[in-house]
Structure formats: C-alpha cells, structure tokens
Scaffold this motif. Structure first.
Motif, PDB file in Angstrom:
ATOM      1  N   ALA A  35      63.778  -5.424 -13.761  1.00  8.12           N
ATOM      2  CA  ALA A  35      64.728  -4.364 -14.126  1.00  8.12           C
ATOM      3  C   ALA A  35      64.110  -2.988 -13.921  1.00  8.12           C
ATOM      4  O   ALA A  35      64.764  -2.072 -13.410  1.00  8.12           O
ATOM      5  CB  ALA A  35      65.180  -4.537 -15.575  1.00  8.12           C
ATOM      6  N   ALA A  36      62.849  -2.837 -14.293  1.00  6.34           N
ATOM      7  CA  ALA A  36      62.168  -1.550 -14.113  1.00  6.34           C
ATOM      8  C   ALA A  36      62.035  -1.211 -12.635  1.00  6.34           C
ATOM      9  O   ALA A  36      62.270  -0.059 -12.220  1.00  6.34           O
ATOM     10  CB  ALA A  36      60.790  -1.582 -14.775  1.00  6.34           C
ATOM     11  N   ILE A  37      61.690  -2.192 -11.819  1.00  4.76           N
ATOM     12  CA  ILE A  37      61.575  -1.965 -10.372  1.00  4.76           C
ATOM     13  C   ILE A  37      62.927  -1.572  -9.795  1.00  4.76           C
ATOM     14  O   ILE A  37      63.024  -0.651  -8.977  1.00  4.76           O
ATOM     15  CB  ILE A  37      60.992  -3.208  -9.675  1.00  4.76           C
ATOM     16  CG1 ILE A  37      59.522  -3.374 -10.062  1.00  4.76           C
ATOM     17  CG2 ILE A  37      61.151  -3.120  -8.160  1.00  4.76           C
ATOM     18  CD1 ILE A  37      58.915  -4.706  -9.666  1.00  4.76           C
ATOM     19  N   LEU A  40      63.714   1.942 -10.294  1.00  4.33           N
ATOM     20  CA  LEU A  40      62.886   2.851  -9.499  1.00  4.33           C
ATOM     21  C   LEU A  40      63.388   3.006  -8.061  1.00  4.33           C
ATOM     22  O   LEU A  40      62.904   3.870  -7.327  1.00  4.33           O
ATOM     23  CB  LEU A  40      61.428   2.375  -9.488  1.00  4.33           C
ATOM     24  CG  LEU A  40      60.687   2.520 -10.813  1.00  4.33           C
ATOM     25  CD1 LEU A  40      59.329   1.847 -10.723  1.00  4.33           C
ATOM     26  CD2 LEU A  40      60.538   3.980 -11.199  1.00  4.33           C
ATOM     27  N   VAL A  41      64.356   2.197  -7.654  1.00  5.49           N
ATOM     28  CA  VAL A  41      64.870   2.253  -6.288  1.00  5.49           C
ATOM     29  C   VAL A  41      65.340   3.662  -5.900  1.00  5.49           C
ATOM     30  O   VAL A  41      64.991   4.150  -4.820  1.00  5.49           O
ATOM     31  CB  VAL A  41      65.977   1.196  -6.061  1.00  5.49           C
ATOM     32  CG1 VAL A  41      66.717   1.417  -4.754  1.00  5.49           C
ATOM     33  CG2 VAL A  41      65.365  -0.199  -6.089  1.00  5.49           C
ATOM     34  N   PRO A  42      66.112   4.382  -6.736  1.00  5.35           N
ATOM     35  CA  PRO A  42      66.552   5.721  -6.318  1.00  5.35           C
ATOM     36  C   PRO A  42      65.388   6.680  -6.072  1.00  5.35           C
ATOM     37  O   PRO A  42      65.414   7.459  -5.121  1.00  5.35           O
ATOM     38  CB  PRO A  42      67.410   6.223  -7.481  1.00  5.35           C
ATOM     39  CG  PRO A  42      67.831   5.009  -8.199  1.00  5.35           C
ATOM     40  CD  PRO A  42      66.730   4.011  -8.010  1.00  5.35           C
ATOM     41  N   THR A  48      61.354   8.095   0.333  1.00  4.08           N
ATOM     42  CA  THR A  48      61.502   7.524   1.672  1.00  4.08           C
ATOM     43  C   THR A  48      62.285   8.468   2.569  1.00  4.08           C
ATOM     44  O   THR A  48      61.927   8.671   3.739  1.00  4.08           O
ATOM     45  CB  THR A  48      62.199   6.151   1.591  1.00  4.08           C
ATOM     46  OG1 THR A  48      61.421   5.295   0.755  1.00  4.08           O
ATOM     47  CG2 THR A  48      62.353   5.512   2.951  1.00  4.08           C
ATOM     48  N   THR A  49      63.342   9.057   2.038  1.00  2.00           N
ATOM     49  CA  THR A  49      64.147  10.002   2.819  1.00  2.00           C
ATOM     50  C   THR A  49      63.325  11.206   3.251  1.00  2.00           C
ATOM     51  O   THR A  49      63.469  11.700   4.370  1.00  2.00           O
ATOM     52  CB  THR A  49      65.364  10.465   1.987  1.00  2.00           C
ATOM     53  OG1 THR A  49      66.151   9.315   1.661  1.00  2.00           O
ATOM     54  CG2 THR A  49      66.221  11.441   2.758  1.00  2.00           C
TER      55      THR A  49
END
Length: 106
Positions: A35-37, A40-42, A48-49
């Motif tokens: 869930a924590a990972i 962190l995606v955004p 990354t962008t």
C-alpha cells in the motif's frame, strides 16, 4: 492517489472500514508495504517525468496507467456506491492519461 485517500477517509466515516484489516482479513505487514509503495507512484511519476527522455517516458506513463487500471479493476466491486464511483473516476482519469500521452506522441 488523492482519489484513493478520499475513498479511505469516506470509508472511515461511513463505518465501512475495520482498522487493521484489508478487505475481510487481518492485514499482514507486507500488505501495508505494498500500500505504501502504491501511494508513492505519483511521486515516482513526477520524478520520472522530470528525468526521463520523451521516448521512454511515453511507454513508462502508459504502462503505469494501465497497471493502475488493472489494479483497480481487480478490487471491484466494492460494497459502497461511493467506492465504486471513485474507482470508475480513477479508471477514467487513467484512460484519459493513456489517450493523451498516445495522442501527443503519435
């Protein structure tokens, strides 16, 4: 991710969430790590962008958006209408991101 957090807050206030449980089972430590990972995606996508050339960025963005769609679909349906509505909105936003990125690069 803000949509996920909104759903979590609404579930707490609606009484649909049992602390310490994910679904109907007691949450294990690895579940909280996943869930924590996921949350962190955004942040990872913002970095990354900023740091990735346009070519690979297109495919990374599409892959992450499709991955989130599949993740969301795997959890459906929820028992509360508001949860299903928020997930459908999330699916639509991810679909828009894929369409927009594809259109901008092709």
């Amino acid at each position: 991710m803000l949509i996920y957090l909104l759903g979590d807050v609404l579930r707490l206030f609606a009484g649909s969430l049992t602390p310490g449980y994910i679904g109907d089972e007691p949450a294990k430590s690895w579940m909280w790590t996943v869930a924590a990972i996921l949350m962190l995606v955004p942040i990872a996508m913002i970095l990354t962008t900023l740091l990735t050339p346009a070519g690979p960025l297109t495919w990374i963005t599409i892959a992450v958006s499709v991955g989130l769609v599949l993740f969301n679909l795997s959890a459906m349906p929820f028992k509360d209408f508001f949860d299903n509505m928020l997930i459908v909105i999330s699916l639509g936003l991810n679909g828009f991101i894929v369409w927009y990125v594809w259109r901008m690069t092709h």
